[in-house]
Design an enzyme around this catalytic site. Sequence first.
Site, mmCIF file in Angstrom:
data_model
loop_
_atom_site.group_PDB
_atom_site.id
_atom_site.type_symbol
_atom_site.label_atom_id
_atom_site.label_comp_id
_atom_site.label_asym_id
_atom_site.label_seq_id
_atom_site.Cartn_x
_atom_site.Cartn_y
_atom_site.Cartn_z
ATOM 1 N N GLU A 14 -27.266 31.905 -18.300
ATOM 2 C CA GLU A 14 -26.380 32.310 -19.396
ATOM 3 C C GLU A 14 -24.913 32.176 -18.999
ATOM 4 O OE1 GLU A 14 -29.128 35.714 -19.489
ATOM 5 O OE2 GLU A 14 -28.514 35.925 -21.570
ATOM 6 N N ARG A 53 -38.455 48.824 -24.435
ATOM 7 C CA ARG A 53 -38.242 48.817 -25.902
ATOM 8 C C ARG A 53 -39.547 48.482 -26.613
ATOM 9 N NH1 ARG A 53 -33.212 44.795 -25.909
ATOM 10 N NH2 ARG A 53 -32.860 45.244 -23.731
ATOM 11 N N ARG A 89 -18.747 37.361 -22.240
ATOM 12 C CA ARG A 89 -19.937 37.571 -23.061
ATOM 13 C C ARG A 89 -19.618 38.721 -24.017
ATOM 14 N NH1 ARG A 89 -25.410 40.758 -21.830
ATOM 15 N NH2 ARG A 89 -26.530 40.061 -23.664
ATOM 16 N N HIS A 92 -29.477 37.144 -27.260
ATOM 17 C CA HIS A 92 -29.842 36.216 -26.171
ATOM 18 C C HIS A 92 -29.459 34.774 -26.519
ATOM 19 C CE1 HIS A 92 -33.344 38.998 -24.686
ATOM 20 N NE2 HIS A 92 -32.271 39.200 -23.953
ATOM 21 N N ASN A 112 -19.268 39.724 -17.868
ATOM 22 C CA ASN A 112 -20.215 40.426 -18.732
ATOM 23 C C ASN A 112 -20.009 41.917 -18.471
ATOM 24 O OD1 ASN A 112 -22.392 41.512 -20.028
ATOM 25 N ND2 ASN A 112 -23.949 40.306 -18.955
#
Length: 402
Positions: A384, A241, A91, A180, A7
Amino acid sequence: MNILVLNCGSSSVKYQLIDVDKKIFLAKGSVDRVGMSGAVLTNQRADGDEIKITGDILDHTIAIEYILAVLLSKNHGVISSKGEIHAVGHRVVHGAETFSGSVLITDEVIKGIRDNFEIAPLHNPHNLRGINACQTHLPNIPQVGVFDTAFHHEIPAYAYVYGIPYSFYTQHKIRRYGFHGSSHAFVAIRASELLKKDIKKLKLITCHLGNGCSITAIDKGISIDTSMGFTPLEGLLMGTRSGDVDPSVILYVMAKEGLNYSEANTLLNKHSGLQGISGVSSDMREVITEMNEGNKKAKLAFDVFCYRIKKYIGAYVAALGGLDALVFTGGIGENSPDVRKAVCENMEYLGIDIDKTANSSKEKEKPIHTSKSQASVFVIPTNEELMIAMETKEVVKTLKKK
Ligand code: ADP
């Protein structure tokens, strides 16, 4: 089969070497401060051995070189040759409409990832750097791209089209994509295993609550709606955010405070959310601590956070036409009984009823619903990296058949 999962971010590379058949990691770690002074690699072996290495790690190619060196090292490594890495799973954040599933990296795929630089400038270029670095250091090993957006590619047009002129979609690719994906897919599969039911027969809502937060409605194993949109800014309140905001607010603030595009972008992505409302922290643990000490703004941030999740659950039960299971995952979803309690309060009429003791138990993976609850409610730790490894294995398997 050992799969190296990567990643790659702007200044970091996170990795795991996974034995995908046993579903365990052999080693994992990260390289931080890539391209800066004080770059450091931290490697952790499954047996607990841990090492930190500092060095001049100027770019992603050098970072991958360091990672391979530590994986191969006599004292801290887990493999004795590069040949023990059977595939690399990357990823990749934005697949846009180009990629509806995981794919073997080819020149054409690289072009596709590059074509999406414009709509994912913060992620795709770094993801591609990792791919290029592996082509240099592991030239004969298959590489697979696993896209955050791919799980959401079947969302219907009425859920992905925004209420702006349609030409913005056709000309500029502006639509809901969702993110996601690996996390929502992983916990959905795990929920179906826990329920001992075919995922194709289930209506699920999965809440990924970490620094970034998103919620997904999954019908028969397919994502039919999700809260993140064109970018990972829309939807739930997050650490820094804003999530959903009346678009006019942004225009108004830009005019009032004389902000340019980049400043407005920073405001919404870095200075909003839990941090922006509480003024305390983007970290939910600190927000809860302050709230419990009587800080009113911290309490407000917590309430806004939980209320918005509740609202989305209501919307998604309506979109799904029912609910078999609600899943909490991500750092907050997995670890905060307070958030789960606030979200699920007074939801009995929707079939959601959680048990106080089960909700506060120390188990990592657990059902938390009462026997009266029509829907199951689970806490499921996400993985993940394992999902990316499983996807990579599937793609590599099809190669062997050819
Ligand atoms: P990322 O999205 O960066 O992968 P994580 O999934 O690790 O992040 O989630 C980070 C969030 O999880 C932070 O807001 C952190 O405060 C929160 N978190 C971790 N442990 C707890 C806890 N015990 N209680 C409440 N929140 C927690």
